[in-house]
Design an enzyme around this catalytic site. Sequence first.
Site, PDB file in Angstrom:
ATOM      1  N   ASP A 154      -3.004   2.312  -2.837  1.00 23.96           N
ATOM      2  CA  ASP A 154      -2.615   1.808  -1.443  1.00 23.96           C
ATOM      3  C   ASP A 154      -3.437   0.558  -0.956  1.00 23.96           C
ATOM      4  O   ASP A 154      -3.463  -0.374  -1.708  1.00 23.96           O
ATOM      5  CB  ASP A 154      -3.388   3.038  -0.716  1.00 23.96           C
ATOM      6  CG  ASP A 154      -2.518   3.176   0.774  1.00 23.96           C
ATOM      7  OD1 ASP A 154      -2.519   2.347   1.715  1.00 23.96           O
ATOM      8  OD2 ASP A 154      -1.999   4.451   0.872  1.00 23.96           O
ATOM      9  N   HIS A 227      -4.799   2.071   6.213  1.00 20.63           N
ATOM     10  CA  HIS A 227      -3.893   2.879   5.482  1.00 20.63           C
ATOM     11  C   HIS A 227      -4.334   3.713   4.439  1.00 20.63           C
ATOM     12  O   HIS A 227      -4.252   4.784   4.162  1.00 20.63           O
ATOM     13  CB  HIS A 227      -2.609   2.079   5.245  1.00 20.63           C
ATOM     14  CG  HIS A 227      -1.024   2.972   4.869  1.00 20.63           C
ATOM     15  ND1 HIS A 227      -1.113   3.355   3.612  1.00 20.63           N
ATOM     16  CD2 HIS A 227      -0.082   3.233   5.588  1.00 20.63           C
ATOM     17  CE1 HIS A 227      -0.017   4.249   3.703  1.00 20.63           C
ATOM     18  NE2 HIS A 227       0.509   3.919   4.761  1.00 20.63           N
ATOM     19  N   SER A 560       4.052   8.440   4.389  1.00 19.41           N
ATOM     20  CA  SER A 560       2.943   8.069   3.809  1.00 19.41           C
ATOM     21  C   SER A 560       1.566   9.094   4.093  1.00 19.41           C
ATOM     22  O   SER A 560       0.823   9.129   3.349  1.00 19.41           O
ATOM     23  CB  SER A 560       2.340   6.613   4.525  1.00 19.41           C
ATOM     24  OG  SER A 560       2.974   5.492   3.764  1.00 19.41           O
TER      25      SER A 560
END
Length: 778
Positions: A154, A227, A560
């Site tokens: 990520d 994220h 996600s």
Amino acid sequence: MDLRSARWAAPSLCLVLVLLQASIHALAGAPKTYIVHMAASEMPSSFDYHHEWYTSTVKSVSSAQLEPEEEEDDAYTKIVYNYETAFHGFAARLDDDEAERLAEAAGVLAVLPETVLQLHTTRSPDFLGIGPEISNSIWAAGLTDHDVVVGVLDTGIWPESASFSDKGLGPVPAKWKGLCQTGRGFTTADCSRKIIGARIFYNGYEASAGPINETTELKSPRDQDGHGTHTAATAAGSPVPDAGLFGYARGVARGMAPRARVAAYKVCWAGGCFSSDILAAVDRAVADGVDVLSISLGGGASPYYRDSLAVASFGAMQMGVFIACSAGNSGPDPLSLTNLSPWMTTVGASTMDRDFPATATLGNGANLTGVSLYKGRQNLSPRKQYPVVYMGGNSSMPNPRSMCLEGTLDRSTVAGKIVICDRGISPRVQKGQVVKEAGGIGMILANTAANGEELVADSHLLPAVAVGETEGIAVKKYTKTVTKPTATLSFAGTKLGIRPSPVVAAFSSRGPNYLTLEILKPDLIAPGVNILAAWSGDASPSSLASDRRRVGFNILSGTSMSCPHVAGVAALLKASHPDWSPAQIKSALMTTAYVHDNTYGLLKDAATGEASTPFQHGAGHIHPMRALSPGLVYDIGQNDYLEFLCTQNLTPTQLKAFTKNSNMTCKNTFSSPGDLNYPAISAVFTDQPSTPLTVHRTVTNVGPGSSTYHVKVTKFKGADVVVEPNTLRFSSANQKLAYKVTLKTKAAQKTPEFGALSWSDGVHIVRSPLILTWLPPM
């Protein structure tokens, strides 16, 4: 011709040749990054190491005219990565001609251009039935001998977050071979007994996009985006009491596997996530010793042998690593899935029973229910009405002004008013920023047909309420039929017990699997809407540069978010059943998934409000507690997957991308792709009139040694289904028994039919989706 003119003729001719050669080289195109699959077993004996062979191969196709001593250096500098664990080959900078010649070189299986993948951007453990008392008991039983490591590919990690506390954890597992890579803003002290590994991969990014701007971006594992921190904490975050976002969703934030270790692999940068970097990270993660990989990334789907992530994840599967991948956020369009390989677990997104209600009250007294995470100093009085305006025309089609795109709003028209903005094109929160900059005092964010009634909450920069398509149509109609339309906005905090839930998110990408209809995708769904988890201290909750707010936790939506839920639950299963293969873990998750919501009705699709199908929800919604004791599992080994690939019309060269060092050849033991021992059955009738189809399955008993299972099958309009035998009698644990399913068309249907095949011993229900599809005559 005199001697003087003759003397200059030769140099002039040389100059022309040089210029011509330069022109031809320019036509070949500027160098680009290519990923090169190599047949490792075909390395000539004259080389001791694969990387020497790769360098020599690149040198042999070079377009550059160099001195011999310079050729070696040129070939070496062209290579971006060498891959050697989950994937065999290298990434290199080549022009078009070099790439074409390389594809013909000995030992080369495929030459693929670099691709850019995108990120598929609390309450969930309790909603899934794995509160602290459950997860702690699982880990108490499993930690004495086993330490599970979850690798997260990520944007990096924010190590200071309390979600990565290592309190109560033992030493780093002895099996671990990873390291803590340092860089600006990240030292070895940022790793711990929780974050046991952190690496960065940027060679591919820099080769294609140029050097990373280190004045604005940290070339280290530190997460500036948020994220990566969010996904890592969702999968394996430690418990953090009194977590929330601006007072919303307050409670204990806890990952699915709170005592698992985390290894962060930063592969995404400001300009995207490049496939050569992702491959390098998968390759390294497997060598480091991860047990589970969480990959919330995706791009366009490609044939299996041309999908570098599919090939790398195949190698990871061979090493016993479970791979969870996000399905993508391109719903509700059909055929919109990414990450289609059967050895991956492809995860769609669903809602939970928690919401953040907000209301738009119109001047005519109508209350439009929506959602919001707004918490700011600028509030609207619920007892006062404010002017409201919609910049769209009478057409039902959104336009740039109706979508509140940058530069489209006229201050003289919207100042001091609540502005209705259609969802689409630009980020939801950015629309509010545009309204605010134009002098607007609030926003009603209206869904269009593409989003239906799905509601996603955001931490807006001004008072804002998101409403569904029906409510959006109502408020826009109100503004067109009233001379002076007015409204006000109010916010009700956090509400639990929302019914119905779960619901399949409208944005969640859909099947069927257009590469192989016989393999159901997505595999299952998990919470992916309004998920609270840890956040980067460098990023605002809206991810807008103009937003100066900083938070410790944020609420996000996307596949996600659903992907790390499954990765974390897989870690729980691995801790409880360390001898299970990735396929057994996947089978346990799929065959225990449920397909009814909390109103006891069938799962619904947010895009339509109607019942969803396996093309939207896969096998169903994960049920971690049932998955711990599934009764039976469908196991699949690497040879089974290779036999499946043999049904995909791959050439021997294409097949070598997966066989690597082995000399495996197709035994053709599968009559069709449907014979793969998958936990779902998708039968495809290709002939009209259809000949009977037979698919085969084998189940392994992981429950009580002595047990008897009886089968139950949905009755279909289009076909008769016969299961032989209809009873399975097991006499020992880990015993395998086979059965076959024969399907005979009685009335071909124009659309697929959906049902299930279930085995039960009175305690366990082992449910497989059963899909029948009749292809029209060619």
